[in-house]
Scaffold this motif. Structure first.
Motif, PDB file in Angstrom:
ATOM      1  N   ASN A 118     -33.241 -77.103 -73.512  1.00 25.16           N
ATOM      2  CA  ASN A 118     -33.223 -77.964 -72.266  1.00 25.16           C
ATOM      3  C   ASN A 118     -33.044 -77.104 -71.132  1.00 25.16           C
ATOM      4  N   THR A 119     -33.073 -75.936 -70.844  1.00 28.34           N
ATOM      5  CA  THR A 119     -33.229 -74.961 -70.054  1.00 28.34           C
ATOM      6  C   THR A 119     -34.151 -75.000 -69.114  1.00 28.34           C
ATOM      7  N   LYS A 120     -34.019 -75.007 -67.688  1.00 30.33           N
ATOM      8  CA  LYS A 120     -35.000 -75.236 -66.680  1.00 30.33           C
ATOM      9  C   LYS A 120     -35.783 -73.668 -66.848  1.00 30.33           C
ATOM     10  N   PRO A 121     -37.069 -73.996 -66.211  1.00 30.13           N
ATOM     11  CA  PRO A 121     -37.969 -72.581 -66.269  1.00 30.13           C
ATOM     12  C   PRO A 121     -37.504 -71.684 -65.709  1.00 30.13           C
ATOM     13  N   GLU A 122     -36.789 -71.580 -64.489  1.00 32.21           N
ATOM     14  CA  GLU A 122     -36.213 -70.713 -63.563  1.00 32.21           C
ATOM     15  C   GLU A 122     -35.068 -69.945 -64.060  1.00 32.21           C
ATOM     16  N   ILE A 123     -34.326 -70.692 -64.598  1.00 30.41           N
ATOM     17  CA  ILE A 123     -33.095 -70.075 -65.393  1.00 30.41           C
ATOM     18  C   ILE A 123     -33.640 -69.203 -66.483  1.00 30.41           C
ATOM     19  N   LYS A 124     -34.689 -69.778 -67.332  1.00 33.98           N
ATOM     20  CA  LYS A 124     -35.215 -69.033 -68.357  1.00 33.98           C
ATOM     21  C   LYS A 124     -35.766 -67.487 -67.836  1.00 33.98           C
ATOM     22  N   LYS A 125     -36.470 -67.715 -66.689  1.00 32.04           N
ATOM     23  CA  LYS A 125     -37.027 -66.429 -66.003  1.00 32.04           C
ATOM     24  C   LYS A 125     -35.838 -65.455 -65.703  1.00 32.04           C
ATOM     25  N   GLY A 126     -34.937 -66.060 -64.995  1.00 29.31           N
ATOM     26  CA  GLY A 126     -33.875 -65.127 -64.767  1.00 29.31           C
ATOM     27  C   GLY A 126     -33.152 -64.329 -65.911  1.00 29.31           C
ATOM     28  N   ILE A 127     -32.883 -65.261 -67.047  1.00 23.99           N
ATOM     29  CA  ILE A 127     -32.248 -64.687 -68.185  1.00 23.99           C
ATOM     30  C   ILE A 127     -33.203 -63.573 -68.685  1.00 23.99           C
ATOM     31  N   GLN A 128     -34.335 -64.015 -68.866  1.00 27.39           N
ATOM     32  CA  GLN A 128     -35.443 -62.811 -69.413  1.00 27.39           C
ATOM     33  C   GLN A 128     -35.262 -61.707 -68.665  1.00 27.39           C
ATOM     34  N   LYS A 129     -34.999 -61.828 -67.459  1.00 23.65           N
ATOM     35  CA  LYS A 129     -35.157 -60.356 -66.716  1.00 23.65           C
ATOM     36  C   LYS A 129     -33.838 -59.449 -66.879  1.00 23.65           C
ATOM     37  N   GLY A 130     -32.705 -60.459 -67.055  1.00 18.86           N
ATOM     38  CA  GLY A 130     -31.558 -59.830 -67.755  1.00 18.86           C
ATOM     39  C   GLY A 130     -31.653 -59.178 -68.997  1.00 18.86           C
ATOM     40  N   TYR A 131     -32.364 -59.818 -69.850  1.00 22.56           N
ATOM     41  CA  TYR A 131     -32.739 -59.268 -71.088  1.00 22.56           C
ATOM     42  C   TYR A 131     -33.364 -57.837 -70.734  1.00 22.56           C
ATOM     43  N   GLU A 132     -34.476 -57.979 -69.947  1.00 20.73           N
ATOM     44  CA  GLU A 132     -35.164 -56.639 -69.635  1.00 20.73           C
ATOM     45  C   GLU A 132     -34.157 -55.738 -69.382  1.00 20.73           C
ATOM     46  N   ALA A 133     -33.286 -55.774 -68.429  1.00 20.49           N
ATOM     47  CA  ALA A 133     -32.519 -54.491 -68.181  1.00 20.49           C
ATOM     48  C   ALA A 133     -31.436 -54.143 -69.348  1.00 20.49           C
TER      49      ALA A 133
END
Length: 609
Positions: A405-420
């Motif tokens: 149920n996570t909004k797309p922009e939040i997923k985008k930010g979390i994935q950037k955190g995962y990349e770091a």
């Protein structure tokens, strides 16, 4: 102790700034802003001022304030699906000084690469070099009274260029270093983890003597209450009200944006409203700051509407991206000649430690640990393990229910955190796990401790959370605790890293000279398979009390809540200055960062940067 001001006096004052939350960062902001006598600063704090409380002031009593409801909010998470449905206890400091009055006194720093990642995530000016400036500004490094030989043996040679000498918070090496310290450091070197004599200079991997938040002149806790509030209590332009629970930030339209004009608060059962002319600063922490924003109509419009709250600013990132450190203990029975916290269990032992404390010595003078190890992935895992952990730094690796149920922009930010995070795993200068010694049997529910024996606990911690959780309101009542759901172990990498760290610690226990001080293993036994260690971890894991990122400092289209100036998106003058703005959990215990965020936040507000 009575509050410095009354509700009536605060409400009738013409405030320039209002700081909501007199905690670790909040008192920093209030103290620094009130250095300008031409402005008036108000502080709302729901707890009290615990100036003379031994549970706060005596270092060796740290931990005794947990679950004391005058000192601790004593929050609990929702039952955790991947932790055998256990609800996790989450202490939060209640009073002037916030969690710096309640925590375990640990002062550590993350690595350069970790802090530089904040800037890479879209936050200009938030990097190692800049944050080092503010960590130094808050710090007063005490004299190193160790002999030249001991500074080498203990791994305690700080570079003065990387430390502050005039800040409000005292940093000092512990007055008591037991024989266990050097025994563990020697054994770790045998296992491939060398000493690091200055782990505070941006490359923390290795083993070393850690610093305590203790004033060496008095052997008392150094925290926001003693360092930032007490010296400034007589300032006529610093008005602090305790026992005041913030209920709502009131916003009014300012063109396309919203302006924070006042805050409703509850004091002694009555509701008041206090206005601020310039800015309102929220510093109520990673759990209560998102709660207050949501109660004020700032957050995910769907969540707000479900509680009957009119959405004023649709900001889906509020309360999302929660990250926290978890640990699993390795407990051993130790040589009976050692002084561990079990000595407090006999009247004679306690009396001896109390007498030593009068001389500013002994176990009551410091946190009951001295050894810290920051371990890179290559030491605890194989190359295949490292590659697997890199691969699991993704939303897809997490349990299916976490992001459905996570909004797309939040997923985008979390994935950037995962990349770091993926870059950290393969960096020998960046820790993947931490091992910390607790000089005694760490309290574990249901485990019986024989006070006649001596114990040691190795606390095994994953450095960077793969799991992502949430904090949201349960109701529209400001005094109801929020719903806390860290989703521990929802990404399998956290559990796998802990199991590898447990295995490493079990090997450490068997390695001389540390093994010479060990009588026997208590838990784990050391004979378990990795699958059995996983079950032990699920049953025993506890938080290390480091929640962050629920009001992440990130671009709005990445799910951010505040920008790099700590302004809440959609507002002209509402800021968040606490650990909820940290976008990515770092390896170090975050107390030093909380002070630094407060220092930098104050400079931002003053226009100094």
């Amino acid at each position: 102790m009575p509050a410095l001001t009354t509700a009536e006096e605060l409400v009738s004052s013409k405030l320039d700034y209002l700081v909501v939350g007199g905690g670790t960062a909040g008192l920093v902001v209030a103290a620094r802003l009130s250095e300008d006598p031409s402005v008036t600063v108000g502080v709302l704090e729901a707890g009290e001022y615990h100036k003379d409380e031994p549970k706060v002031n005596i270092p060796g009593m740290m931990g005794s304030g947990l679950m004391d409801l005058k000192l601790d909010w004593a929050l609990f998470s929702e039952p955790q699906k991947h932790l055998n449905n256990r609800a996790m206890f989450h202490p939060r400091g209640k009073g002037l000084g916030g969690s710096s009055l309640l925590n375990f006194l640990v002062l550590l720093r993350p690595g350069k690469a970790e802090l530089d990642s904040w800037e890479d995530l879209g936050n200009p000016g938030w990097n190692w070099e800049n944050m080092l400036k503010y960590m130094k500004k808050s710090e007063s490094l005490g004299p190193n009274n160790l002999s030249e030989k001991d500074t080498v043996r203990y791994a305690a040679i700080p570079d003065a260029l990387n430390h502050g000498s005039e800040g409000p918070i005292h940093h000092s090496f512990p007055a008591l270093v037991t024989p266990v310290h050097t025994a563990i450091l020697d054994s770790l070197e045998t296992l491939g983890l060398p000493r690091n004599s200055d782990a505070y200079s941006g490359r923390p991997t290795g083993a070393f003597l850690g610093m305590n938040a203790v004033d060496p002149s008095t052997m008392t806790r150094s925290y926001a209450g003693s360092g930032y509030y007490a010296p400034n209590i007589s300032r006529p332009n610093l008005l602090v009200l305790t026992g005041a629970h913030a209920a709502k930030v009131n916003l009014e339209s300012a063109g396309d944006l919203q302006r924070a004009v006042s805050v409703d608060f509850i004091k002694d059962g009555k509701t008041f409203t206090v206005a601020a002319q310039k800015e309102i600063i929220l510093s109520t922490g990673s759990f209560q700051t998102p709660q207050l924003l949501e109660l004020s109509g700032v957050g995910d419009k769907d969540i707000l509407s479900s509680h009957g709250i009119k959405p004023i600013i649709d900001l889906p990132g509020v309360g999302e991206n929660l990250q926290d450190h978890g640990f699993v203990p390795v407990i051993v029975e130790a040589d009976n000649s050692l002084d561990t916290i079990e000595v407090y269990g006999s009247p004679e032992g306690l009396a001896r430690q109390q007498a030593l404390y009068e001389e500013k010595k002994g176990m009551l003078s410091c946190f009951p640990a001295s050894f810290f190890a920051f371990v890179p992935a290559s030491v605890i895992g194989t190359r295949a393990d490292v590659q697997d952990w890199e691969a699991k730094a993704t939303l897809k690796a997490s349990a299916s229910e976490v992001f459905q149920n996570t909004k797309p922009e939040i997923k985008k930010g979390i994935q950037k955190g995962y990349e770091a995070l993926r870059k950290f795993v393969d960096d020998p200068a960046t820790p993947t796990s931490q091992i910390m010694l607790f000089n005694g049997h760490f309290p574990i529910p249901g485990m019986v401790v024989d006070p006649a024996k001596r114990y040691l606990t190795l606390m095994n911690v994953y450095s960077h959370a793969y799991a992502r959780g949430t904090v949201h309101i349960k109701s529209t009542s400001p005094t109801d605790p929020p719903s806390i759901n860290p989703n521990y172990f929802s990404n399998p990498a956290d559990l796998e890293i802990l199991v590898k760290t447990l295995r490493f610690s079990l090997n450490l226990v068997k390695t001389v000279p540390f093994n010479d001080l060990v009588v026997k293993n208590i838990v784990p036994s050391g004979n378990e398979t990795d699958e059995e260690l996983k079950e032990i971890a699920k049953a025993m894991m506890s938080t290390l009390f480091h929640p962050v990122a629920t009001c992440s400092m990130s671009p709005k289209d990445n799910g951010g809540v505040v920008d790099s100036k700590l302004l809440v998106y959609g507002t002209t003058n509402l800021r968040v200055v606490d650990c909820s703005v940290i976008p990515l959990l770092l390896s170090a215990n975050p107390q030093t960062l909380a002070f630094a965020i407060g220092e930098k936040g104050a400079d931002i507000i003053k226009g100094a940067i």
